[in-house]
Design a protein around this motif. Structure first.
Motif, PDB file in Angstrom:
ATOM      1  N   UNK A  39       0.828  -1.201   0.000  1.00 18.77           N
ATOM      2  CA  UNK A  39       0.000   0.000   0.000  1.00 18.77           C
ATOM      3  C   UNK A  39       0.865   1.255   0.000  1.00 18.77           C
ATOM      4  N   UNK A  40       1.917   1.244   0.805  1.00 14.53           N
ATOM      5  CA  UNK A  40       2.782   2.412   0.903  1.00 14.53           C
ATOM      6  C   UNK A  40       3.529   2.664  -0.397  1.00 14.53           C
ATOM      7  N   UNK A  41       3.889   1.614  -1.118  1.00 14.54           N
ATOM      8  CA  UNK A  41       4.541   1.799  -2.417  1.00 14.54           C
ATOM      9  C   UNK A  41       3.644   2.572  -3.371  1.00 14.54           C
ATOM     10  N   UNK A  42       2.332   2.330  -3.297  1.00  9.07           N
ATOM     11  CA  UNK A  42       1.394   3.012  -4.189  1.00  9.07           C
ATOM     12  C   UNK A  42       1.016   4.393  -3.681  1.00  9.07           C
ATOM     13  N   UNK A  43       0.649   4.460  -2.393  1.00  7.63           N
ATOM     14  CA  UNK A  43       0.026   5.674  -1.876  1.00  7.63           C
ATOM     15  C   UNK A  43       1.004   6.650  -1.263  1.00  7.63           C
ATOM     16  N   UNK A  44       2.136   6.192  -0.741  1.00 11.81           N
ATOM     17  CA  UNK A  44       3.152   7.051  -0.153  1.00 11.81           C
ATOM     18  C   UNK A  44       2.553   8.013   0.870  1.00 11.81           C
ATOM     19  N   UNK A  45       1.910   7.439   1.904  1.00  5.77           N
ATOM     20  CA  UNK A  45       1.320   8.253   2.953  1.00  5.77           C
ATOM     21  C   UNK A  45       2.304   8.397   4.106  1.00  5.77           C
ATOM     22  N   UNK A  46       2.021   9.356   4.973  1.00  7.13           N
ATOM     23  CA  UNK A  46       2.882   9.604   6.131  1.00  7.13           C
ATOM     24  C   UNK A  46       2.407   8.871   7.371  1.00  7.13           C
ATOM     25  N   UNK A  47       1.195   8.343   7.319  1.00  5.29           N
ATOM     26  CA  UNK A  47       0.676   7.610   8.455  1.00  5.29           C
ATOM     27  C   UNK A  47      -0.595   6.883   8.086  1.00  5.29           C
ATOM     28  N   UNK A  48      -0.928   5.864   8.882  1.00  2.28           N
ATOM     29  CA  UNK A  48      -2.170   5.122   8.726  1.00  2.28           C
ATOM     30  C   UNK A  48      -2.823   5.012  10.090  1.00  2.28           C
ATOM     31  N   UNK A  49      -4.102   5.384  10.134  1.00  5.93           N
ATOM     32  CA  UNK A  49      -4.894   5.282  11.348  1.00  5.93           C
ATOM     33  C   UNK A  49      -5.855   4.120  11.169  1.00  5.93           C
ATOM     34  N   UNK A  50      -5.728   3.120  12.021  1.00  2.88           N
ATOM     35  CA  UNK A  50      -6.431   1.855  11.833  1.00  2.88           C
ATOM     36  C   UNK A  50      -7.832   1.912  12.421  1.00  2.88           C
ATOM     37  N   UNK A  51      -8.839   1.709  11.570  1.00  2.30           N
ATOM     38  CA  UNK A  51     -10.216   1.603  12.048  1.00  2.30           C
ATOM     39  C   UNK A  51     -10.367   0.230  12.690  1.00  2.30           C
ATOM     40  N   UNK A  52     -10.564   0.206  13.996  1.00  2.02           N
ATOM     41  CA  UNK A  52     -10.543  -1.054  14.738  1.00  2.02           C
ATOM     42  C   UNK A  52     -11.886  -1.374  15.390  1.00  2.02           C
ATOM     43  N   UNK A  53     -12.923  -0.577  15.112  1.00  3.30           N
ATOM     44  CA  UNK A  53     -14.248  -0.823  15.694  1.00  3.30           C
ATOM     45  C   UNK A  53     -15.294  -1.132  14.639  1.00  3.30           C
ATOM     46  N   UNK A  54     -14.882  -1.478  13.415  1.00  2.40           N
ATOM     47  CA  UNK A  54     -15.814  -1.660  12.293  1.00  2.40           C
ATOM     48  C   UNK A  54     -16.799  -2.798  12.581  1.00  2.40           C
ATOM     49  N   UNK A  55     -18.060  -2.548  12.200  1.00  5.71           N
ATOM     50  CA  UNK A  55     -19.077  -3.570  12.345  1.00  5.71           C
ATOM     51  C   UNK A  55     -19.295  -4.053  13.754  1.00  5.71           C
ATOM     52  N   UNK A  56     -19.054  -3.186  14.741  1.00  6.27           N
ATOM     53  CA  UNK A  56     -19.215  -3.572  16.129  1.00  6.27           C
ATOM     54  C   UNK A  56     -18.091  -4.428  16.679  1.00  6.27           C
ATOM     55  N   UNK A  57     -16.975  -4.539  15.944  1.00  9.20           N
ATOM     56  CA  UNK A  57     -15.844  -5.333  16.425  1.00  9.20           C
ATOM     57  C   UNK A  57     -15.306  -4.716  17.707  1.00  9.20           C
ATOM     58  N   UNK A  58     -14.964  -5.571  18.664  1.00  2.00           N
ATOM     59  CA  UNK A  58     -14.458  -5.059  19.930  1.00  2.00           C
ATOM     60  C   UNK A  58     -14.081  -6.203  20.850  1.00  2.00           C
ATOM     61  N   UNK A  59     -13.919  -5.900  22.132  1.00  2.00           N
ATOM     62  CA  UNK A  59     -13.612  -6.914  23.114  1.00  2.00           C
ATOM     63  C   UNK A  59     -12.196  -7.436  23.009  1.00  2.00           C
ATOM     64  N   UNK A  60     -12.000  -8.666  23.493  1.00  2.00           N
ATOM     65  CA  UNK A  60     -10.649  -9.229  23.561  1.00  2.00           C
ATOM     66  C   UNK A  60     -10.041  -9.439  22.186  1.00  2.00           C
ATOM     67  N   UNK A  61     -10.853  -9.749  21.170  1.00  2.00           N
ATOM     68  CA  UNK A  61     -10.306  -9.948  19.825  1.00  2.00           C
ATOM     69  C   UNK A  61      -9.746  -8.639  19.268  1.00  2.00           C
ATOM     70  N   UNK A  62     -10.444  -7.533  19.499  1.00  2.00           N
ATOM     71  CA  UNK A  62      -9.940  -6.242  19.028  1.00  2.00           C
ATOM     72  C   UNK A  62      -8.670  -5.845  19.775  1.00  2.00           C
ATOM     73  N   UNK A  63      -8.650  -6.078  21.083  1.00  2.00           N
ATOM     74  CA  UNK A  63      -7.434  -5.779  21.852  1.00  2.00           C
ATOM     75  C   UNK A  63      -6.268  -6.620  21.349  1.00  2.00           C
ATOM     76  N   UNK A  64      -6.512  -7.905  21.082  1.00  2.00           N
ATOM     77  CA  UNK A  64      -5.444  -8.770  20.590  1.00  2.00           C
ATOM     78  C   UNK A  64      -4.954  -8.303  19.229  1.00  2.00           C
TER      79      UNK A  64
END
Length: 376
Positions: free
Chosen positions: A309-334
């Protein structure tokens, strides 16, 4: 590259209680801080499961500030067309003080018709209202005794309190999607650029235009581009897909539902948005994974995805969406733990040995396109 966690609530009382949602995401924020990640980002929306659990990202970030030590905080994004600039600037300065100068402010034009209808703000002309409000917020944070007289608001001799903790003010970011002139304007303004790639092809010349415009108008400054993307890391690719796909499909379902009103809405300021819901309704979790706009897999696979992705987009940072579709709990923490402990070290090792990346040129190949949100 800098990394962080990004939140866009897509829950409702039928799927997850507000108390459970905020308990889970605040757990993730503390873990991100402890793990050395760089940012926590939260969006703003109203009246719908798509984002409706966070009508005030600044309120959320004040709570995060009280529970963390060093991680920076960013609105992603605040919607200025629904706010008076004096209130918005005052709230920004307040959270900047509470956080000890850790706040950054992302702005976006709202794009959901039901929000405009509820706040009785016309969609046509919203670009001008957005630009006037952001400009007024800038003045209020950097000047005293500010006077403004616009078609949208007017005030005299306003000095907001508290004054900003960061000098001259917290950094600004602006979101853009697909209109070339938006990328040019953000570059001219000297703000950072936020993109949200989601499932379509993105012409990387757009970010190149932003960088060129920034360089032309702010030769002493540094352009910055950050992307927000869904992430799920597990011990194996199969386990990651099994965990991620139901939640990615739920995220797409909720997002498409929020776009239903675009089936009939027409606006001169949003010329390419009519029918957007039809596009999103065709997408699946597999599409997001296949286009490289959701990062799902083992630590080794995700590190490889990020590199490509970085080879194509050359961004300075990525912010990870980690709550999509109600995802959460121990799996999200892991998932966040695995990223911090096993993915980021691979990327850091590559960064110390690889040649310096350059921004894509005007003839660069395409990468994944931002489709969520609205052009600035």
């Amino acid at each position: 590259m800098r990394f962080g966690v990004s939140f866009l609530p897509d829950s409702s009382p039928e799927t997850k209680s507000p108390a459970d949602y905020y308990r889970e995401v605040l757990d993730l924020c503390r873990l991100a801080d402890d793990s050395g990640l760089d940012y926590v980002k939260m969006t703003e929306h109203y009246l719908h499961p798509y984002g409706g659990y966070c009508p005030s990202p600044l309120t959320f970030l004040a709570a995060v500030a009280a529970q963390t030590r060093r991680i920076r905080l960013i609105t992603g994004c605040a919607l200025p067309v629904f706010h008076h600039p004096v209130k918005l600037a005052s709230y920004i300065a307040m959270v900047d003080a509470i956080s000890g100068g850790r706040l950054e402010v992302g702005f976006a034009r709202a794009y959901l018709p039901h929000e405009f209808q509820t706040f009785q703000v016309p969609m046509d002309g919203s670009r001008q209202r957005f630009e006037a409000t952001v400009a007024a917020v800038h003045r209020l944070l950097t000047e005293e005794r500010v006077t403004e007289d616009t078609p949208y608001f007017a005030f005299r001799d306003a000095t907001v309190l508290p004054r900003p903790t960061q000098a001259p003010r917290p950094p600004f970011w602006v979101a853009a999607v697909q209109t070339p002139e938006s990328f040019d304007r953000i570059g001219r303004s000297g703000h950072g650029l936020l993109i949200t790639p989601t499932g379509r092809e993105f012409d990387t010349t757009l970010t190149a235009r932003y960088r060129a415009s920034f360089a032309a108008h702010h030769p002493e400054g540094t352009p910055r581009v950050m992307a927000s993307l869904p992430l799920l890391v597990a011990e194996t690719d199969q386990k990651a897909r099994e965990l991620a796909d139901p939640h990615l499909n739920e995220y797409l379902r909720v997002w498409a539902s929020a776009l239903d009103t675009w089936d009939e809405t027409v606006s001169t300021d949003y010329a390419q948005y009519t029918g957007l819901g039809h596009v999103v309704r065709t997408l699946t979790a597999r599409d997001l994974r296949a286009t490289g706009t959701a990062f799902v897999g083992s630590p080794e696979h995700v590190a490889d995805q990020i590199g490509r992705f970085q080879e194509r987009a050359c961004v300075d940072g990525i912010l990870w969406q980690v709550d999509f579709g109600g995802f959460g709990g121990t799996d999200a923490l892991r998932s966040v733990e695995l990223f911090a402990d096993r993915v980021r070290p691979q990327l850091d090792a590559l960064a110390t040995t690889a040649p310096t990346a350059t921004a894509p040129s005007a003839t660069a190949p395409t990468a994944a396109a931002p489709t969520a949100g609205a052009d600035a």
